[in-house]
Design a protein around this motif. Structure first.
Motif, PDB file in Angstrom:
ATOM      1  N   PRO A 193       0.824  -1.317   0.242  1.00  0.00           N
ATOM      2  CA  PRO A 193      -0.139  -0.098  -0.112  1.00  0.00           C
ATOM      3  C   PRO A 193       0.836   1.536   0.049  1.00  0.00           C
ATOM      4  O   PRO A 193       1.922   1.182   0.363  1.00  0.00           O
ATOM      5  N   PRO A 194       0.220   2.453  -0.352  1.00  0.00           N
ATOM      6  CA  PRO A 194       0.959   3.666  -0.537  1.00  0.00           C
ATOM      7  C   PRO A 194       1.364   4.124   0.830  1.00  0.00           C
ATOM      8  O   PRO A 194       0.600   3.834   1.733  1.00  0.00           O
ATOM      9  N   GLY A 195       2.600   4.335   1.151  1.00  0.00           N
ATOM     10  CA  GLY A 195       3.025   4.962   2.362  1.00  0.00           C
ATOM     11  C   GLY A 195       4.737   5.036   2.278  1.00  0.00           C
ATOM     12  O   GLY A 195       5.530   4.947   1.288  1.00  0.00           O
ATOM     13  N   ALA A 196       5.008   5.250   3.545  1.00  0.00           N
ATOM     14  CA  ALA A 196       6.574   5.166   3.767  1.00  0.00           C
ATOM     15  C   ALA A 196       7.241   3.829   3.401  1.00  0.00           C
ATOM     16  O   ALA A 196       8.406   4.024   2.824  1.00  0.00           O
ATOM     17  N   VAL A 197       6.732   2.704   3.666  1.00  0.00           N
ATOM     18  CA  VAL A 197       7.276   1.578   3.352  1.00  0.00           C
ATOM     19  C   VAL A 197       7.506   1.463   1.726  1.00  0.00           C
ATOM     20  O   VAL A 197       8.561   1.050   1.186  1.00  0.00           O
ATOM     21  N   ARG A 198       6.356   1.826   1.078  1.00  0.00           N
ATOM     22  CA  ARG A 198       6.296   1.732  -0.338  1.00  0.00           C
ATOM     23  C   ARG A 198       7.342   2.741  -1.008  1.00  0.00           C
ATOM     24  O   ARG A 198       8.409   2.219  -1.845  1.00  0.00           O
ATOM     25  N   ARG A 199       7.561   3.728  -0.363  1.00  0.00           N
ATOM     26  CA  ARG A 199       8.517   4.867  -1.065  1.00  0.00           C
ATOM     27  C   ARG A 199       9.952   4.537  -0.639  1.00  0.00           C
ATOM     28  O   ARG A 199      10.671   4.387  -1.547  1.00  0.00           O
ATOM     29  N   GLY A 200      10.216   3.604   0.455  1.00  0.00           N
ATOM     30  CA  GLY A 200      11.350   3.002   0.887  1.00  0.00           C
ATOM     31  C   GLY A 200      11.647   1.991  -0.124  1.00  0.00           C
ATOM     32  O   GLY A 200      13.010   1.903  -0.743  1.00  0.00           O
ATOM     33  N   LEU A 201      10.734   0.985  -0.773  1.00  0.00           N
ATOM     34  CA  LEU A 201      10.839   0.201  -1.543  1.00  0.00           C
ATOM     35  C   LEU A 201      11.478   0.729  -3.134  1.00  0.00           C
ATOM     36  O   LEU A 201      12.310   0.324  -3.544  1.00  0.00           O
ATOM     37  N   ALA A 202      10.750   1.780  -3.253  1.00  0.00           N
ATOM     38  CA  ALA A 202      11.014   2.542  -4.354  1.00  0.00           C
ATOM     39  C   ALA A 202      12.336   2.925  -4.532  1.00  0.00           C
ATOM     40  O   ALA A 202      13.146   2.942  -5.624  1.00  0.00           O
ATOM     41  N   ASP A 203      12.948   3.696  -3.347  1.00  0.00           N
ATOM     42  CA  ASP A 203      14.107   4.003  -3.381  1.00  0.00           C
ATOM     43  C   ASP A 203      15.162   2.736  -3.519  1.00  0.00           C
ATOM     44  O   ASP A 203      16.270   2.939  -4.286  1.00  0.00           O
ATOM     45  N   ALA A 204      14.779   1.762  -2.864  1.00  0.00           N
ATOM     46  CA  ALA A 204      15.687   0.383  -2.813  1.00  0.00           C
ATOM     47  C   ALA A 204      15.728  -0.006  -4.533  1.00  0.00           C
ATOM     48  O   ALA A 204      16.837  -0.321  -4.963  1.00  0.00           O
ATOM     49  N   ALA A 205      14.639  -0.189  -5.077  1.00  0.00           N
ATOM     50  CA  ALA A 205      14.657  -0.221  -6.655  1.00  0.00           C
ATOM     51  C   ALA A 205      15.675   0.474  -7.298  1.00  0.00           C
ATOM     52  O   ALA A 205      16.239   0.063  -8.397  1.00  0.00           O
ATOM     53  N   ARG A 206      15.833   1.787  -6.813  1.00  0.00           N
ATOM     54  CA  ARG A 206      16.402   2.709  -7.860  1.00  0.00           C
ATOM     55  C   ARG A 206      17.992   2.664  -7.580  1.00  0.00           C
ATOM     56  O   ARG A 206      18.804   3.163  -8.241  1.00  0.00           O
ATOM     57  N   ILE A 207      18.297   2.036  -6.609  1.00  0.00           N
ATOM     58  CA  ILE A 207      20.045   1.808  -6.236  1.00  0.00           C
ATOM     59  C   ILE A 207      20.318   0.272  -6.267  1.00  0.00           C
ATOM     60  O   ILE A 207      21.405  -0.162  -5.664  1.00  0.00           O
ATOM     61  N   THR A 208      19.737  -0.573  -7.076  1.00  0.00           N
ATOM     62  CA  THR A 208      20.249  -1.720  -7.516  1.00  0.00           C
ATOM     63  C   THR A 208      21.577  -1.974  -8.110  1.00  0.00           C
ATOM     64  O   THR A 208      22.094  -2.992  -8.228  1.00  0.00           O
ATOM     65  N   ASP A 209      22.041  -0.975  -8.663  1.00  0.00           N
ATOM     66  CA  ASP A 209      23.425  -1.083  -9.122  1.00  0.00           C
ATOM     67  C   ASP A 209      24.462  -0.789  -8.142  1.00  0.00           C
ATOM     68  O   ASP A 209      25.522  -0.939  -8.462  1.00  0.00           O
ATOM     69  N   ASN A 222      18.582   0.919   8.422  1.00  0.00           N
ATOM     70  CA  ASN A 222      19.150  -0.250   8.867  1.00  0.00           C
ATOM     71  C   ASN A 222      18.469  -0.821  10.060  1.00  0.00           C
ATOM     72  O   ASN A 222      18.895  -1.646  10.774  1.00  0.00           O
ATOM     73  N   GLY A 223      17.239  -0.316  10.497  1.00  0.00           N
ATOM     74  CA  GLY A 223      16.567  -0.894  11.391  1.00  0.00           C
ATOM     75  C   GLY A 223      16.913  -0.179  12.642  1.00  0.00           C
ATOM     76  O   GLY A 223      16.255  -0.750  13.849  1.00  0.00           O
ATOM     77  N   SER A 224      17.954   0.598  12.944  1.00  0.00           N
ATOM     78  CA  SER A 224      18.219   1.060  14.195  1.00  0.00           C
ATOM     79  C   SER A 224      17.059   1.953  14.824  1.00  0.00           C
ATOM     80  O   SER A 224      16.965   2.061  16.015  1.00  0.00           O
ATOM     81  N   ARG A 225      16.209   2.455  14.106  1.00  0.00           N
ATOM     82  CA  ARG A 225      14.966   3.084  14.807  1.00  0.00           C
ATOM     83  C   ARG A 225      13.832   2.014  14.930  1.00  0.00           C
ATOM     84  O   ARG A 225      12.746   2.475  15.418  1.00  0.00           O
ATOM     85  N   THR A 226      14.044   0.669  14.580  1.00  0.00           N
ATOM     86  CA  THR A 226      13.318  -0.421  14.858  1.00  0.00           C
ATOM     87  C   THR A 226      11.774  -0.184  14.204  1.00  0.00           C
ATOM     88  O   THR A 226      10.897  -1.033  14.537  1.00  0.00           O
ATOM     89  N   SER A 227      11.616   0.938  13.241  1.00  0.00           N
ATOM     90  CA  SER A 227      10.362   0.792  12.425  1.00  0.00           C
ATOM     91  C   SER A 227      10.226   0.064  11.183  1.00  0.00           C
ATOM     92  O   SER A 227      11.394   0.030  10.670  1.00  0.00           O
ATOM     93  N   ALA A 228       9.115  -0.256  10.917  1.00  0.00           N
ATOM     94  CA  ALA A 228       8.919  -0.919   9.529  1.00  0.00           C
ATOM     95  C   ALA A 228       9.737  -0.252   8.284  1.00  0.00           C
ATOM     96  O   ALA A 228      10.354  -0.734   7.804  1.00  0.00           O
ATOM     97  N   ALA A 229       9.388   1.086   8.473  1.00  0.00           N
ATOM     98  CA  ALA A 229       9.935   1.751   7.297  1.00  0.00           C
ATOM     99  C   ALA A 229      11.406   2.074   7.301  1.00  0.00           C
ATOM    100  O   ALA A 229      11.991   2.033   6.129  1.00  0.00           O
ATOM    101  N   ASP A 230      12.126   1.959   8.351  1.00  0.00           N
ATOM    102  CA  ASP A 230      13.701   1.926   8.395  1.00  0.00           C
ATOM    103  C   ASP A 230      14.083   0.632   8.381  1.00  0.00           C
ATOM    104  O   ASP A 230      15.322   0.587   8.561  1.00  0.00           O
ATOM    105  N   THR A 231      13.364  -0.688   8.364  1.00  0.00           N
ATOM    106  CA  THR A 231      14.047  -1.857   8.268  1.00  0.00           C
ATOM    107  C   THR A 231      13.704  -2.582   7.052  1.00  0.00           C
ATOM    108  O   THR A 231      14.565  -3.203   6.439  1.00  0.00           O
ATOM    109  N   VAL A 232      12.378  -2.496   6.568  1.00  0.00           N
ATOM    110  CA  VAL A 232      12.039  -3.493   5.523  1.00  0.00           C
ATOM    111  C   VAL A 232      12.514  -3.038   4.102  1.00  0.00           C
ATOM    112  O   VAL A 232      13.157  -4.001   3.392  1.00  0.00           O
ATOM    113  N   PRO A 233      12.833  -1.785   3.819  1.00  0.00           N
ATOM    114  CA  PRO A 233      13.392  -1.600   2.462  1.00  0.00           C
ATOM    115  C   PRO A 233      14.868  -1.923   2.583  1.00  0.00           C
ATOM    116  O   PRO A 233      15.023  -2.785   1.390  1.00  0.00           O
ATOM    117  N   TYR A 234      15.591  -1.848   3.522  1.00  0.00           N
ATOM    118  CA  TYR A 234      17.061  -2.449   3.222  1.00  0.00           C
ATOM    119  C   TYR A 234      17.283  -4.032   3.484  1.00  0.00           C
ATOM    120  O   TYR A 234      17.786  -4.349   2.716  1.00  0.00           O
TER     121      TYR A 234
END
Length: 403
Positions: A193-209, A222-234
């Motif tokens: 769903p649209p939101g912070a996690v999805r934006r993080g995944l889009a960022d992740a897809a842009r740096i696959t090089d 890297n999960g240091s804030r233990t939030s889903a948005a700070d953990t799942v994309p990485y």
């Protein structure tokens, strides 16, 4: 414990638990310094944490029913909760109160001043569930959300659980359908769903090089804030990059620091859904603490005939009784007598006539300190389907005597 073969759900649990157990060793500074740069194994054994404990409950729930019964899973989380496994303070309190008979939905919704938890605890446990939906990754979305809101009601946390489940489903598909890191991440984002996690995944897809974990984590977290948005994309960036290389993916997950056990658990669960258990180093499996036997229950028995719900439910007096865990489990597995059949769904016991399969009574249960207690009852009132003058208490006594 059985050792299922060719079972992506089991493979994902194996990968999750090994990543969790290995990652947890790197919270010890001396271990991190001596083993991380050289990629050498810390001393065994490797105990697993709350990540694996909760994932085992998800695995057990799916194995029993082939679906998620949120009532069962809620109370499995609470009753298997081991304080020493590294749960956070909010989770410890929540699960204790549920175990003591508290209203699980209300308690979860009240966390963090009513916004609900947006932590990564829901995401860490859904890879095994997602691996069951390789045929249709979109179908993983709702069950993943259902498992999340038991403890994490904030949309970010729910979205993290969805993203990990979808990633695992797509990883299983990658066993036969070639993919690329960018394609994999974009496909996960499309079903998140649209939101912070999805934006993080889009960022992740842009740096696959890029292949430097530190640089990726600097952008994605890297999960240091233990939030889903700070953990799942990485975590999913690591999985996508090393989807065919379980050790490489887990070392990358650990290498950026932060919440290393959870990042490695998510990454490991997704990658093992692609590689199978065979992709996990045998010495790592041997070093990981064994998984609990209760994570591998037998599937619930199917009913011997089609069962139909009540046509006209009517409120019925609630019997004064208390059941132990043992009693509740027996009814859950489906008791049978010459006259009655039982099934349970979402905390409701349904009593069906053995000759017709028609439901005659239902009892809704809630947890209590001393076991389980009924809180509502209904009886069939449709004139064409009324079962006659038999009483609910008599039917329960017959079930107890005949089972």
């Amino acid at each position: 414990m059985t050792d299922p073969s060719d079972d992506p759900v089991f493979d994902a649990l194996q990968g999750l638990s090994v990543g969790d157990a290995l990652g947890a060793q790197f919270f010890v500074p001396d271990t991190a310094r001596r083993h991380l740069d050289a990629r050498t194994d810390p001393p065994a054994p490797w105990p697993w944490t709350d990540d694996t404990e909760m994932a085992c409950s998800v695995h057990a729930a799916w194995r029993e029913r082939g679906t998620i019964d949120t009532f069962d899973l809620t109370h499995a989380f609470a009753r298997r909760h081991d304080f020493d496994r590294g749960y956070g303070p909010a989770a410890n309190r929540l699960l204790r109160l549920i175990r003591e008979g508290g209203d699980a939905r209300r308690l979860a919704a009240e966390l963090f001043d009513g916004q609900g938890s947006f932590g990564n605890g829901a995401a860490m446990r859904t890879a095994p569930l997602g691996a069951a939906f390789a045929a249709d990754p979109a179908a993983a979305v709702r069950p993943a959300a259902d498992t999340a809101v038991i403890t994490h009601t904030h949309p970010q946390a729910v979205d993290g659980a969805i993203a990990v489940a979808v990633a695992a489903a797509l990883a299983v598909r990658a066993r036969t359908e070639p993919t690329t890191p960018a394609r994999h991440l974009r496909a996960v984002a499309a079903l998140t769903p649209p939101g912070a996690v999805r934006r993080g995944l889009a960022d992740a897809a842009r740096i696959t090089d890029r292949t430097d974990p530190g640089a990726a984590a600097a952008l994605l977290g890297n999960g240091s804030r233990t939030s889903a948005a700070d953990t799942v994309p990485y975590a999913l960036w690591c999985a996508a990059h090393w989807l065919d290389d379980y050790p490489g993916a887990v070392w990358a997950a650990i290498g950026a620091g932060g919440d290393v056990d959870t990042v490695a658990a998510i990454t490991g669960g997704v990658v093992a859904a692609r590689t199978g258990t065979a992709g996990i180093p045998a010495r790592w499996l041997a070093a990981r603490e064994p998984l609990p036997g209760w994570a591998f229950p037998a599937p619930l028995r199917p009913a011997p005939r089609p069962l139909t719900p009540m046509r006209l439910p009517r409120a019925h007096p609630v019997p004064d009784l208390r059941w132990s865990d043992h009693h509740w489990h027996r009814y859950r597995t489906g008791l049978r007598t010459p006259h009655w059949l039982t099934r349970t769904t979402e905390g409701v016991l349904h009593l069906h006539r053995a000759d017709t399969g028609a439901e005659t009574w239902s009892l809704a249960f809630a947890a209590a300190k001393d076991g389980w207690r009924p809180v509502a009852a209904h009886a069939e009132a449709h004139p064409a389907h009324f079962a006659g003058p038999a009483r609910l208490t008599d039917a329960l006594l017959e079930l107890e005597a005949g089972a």
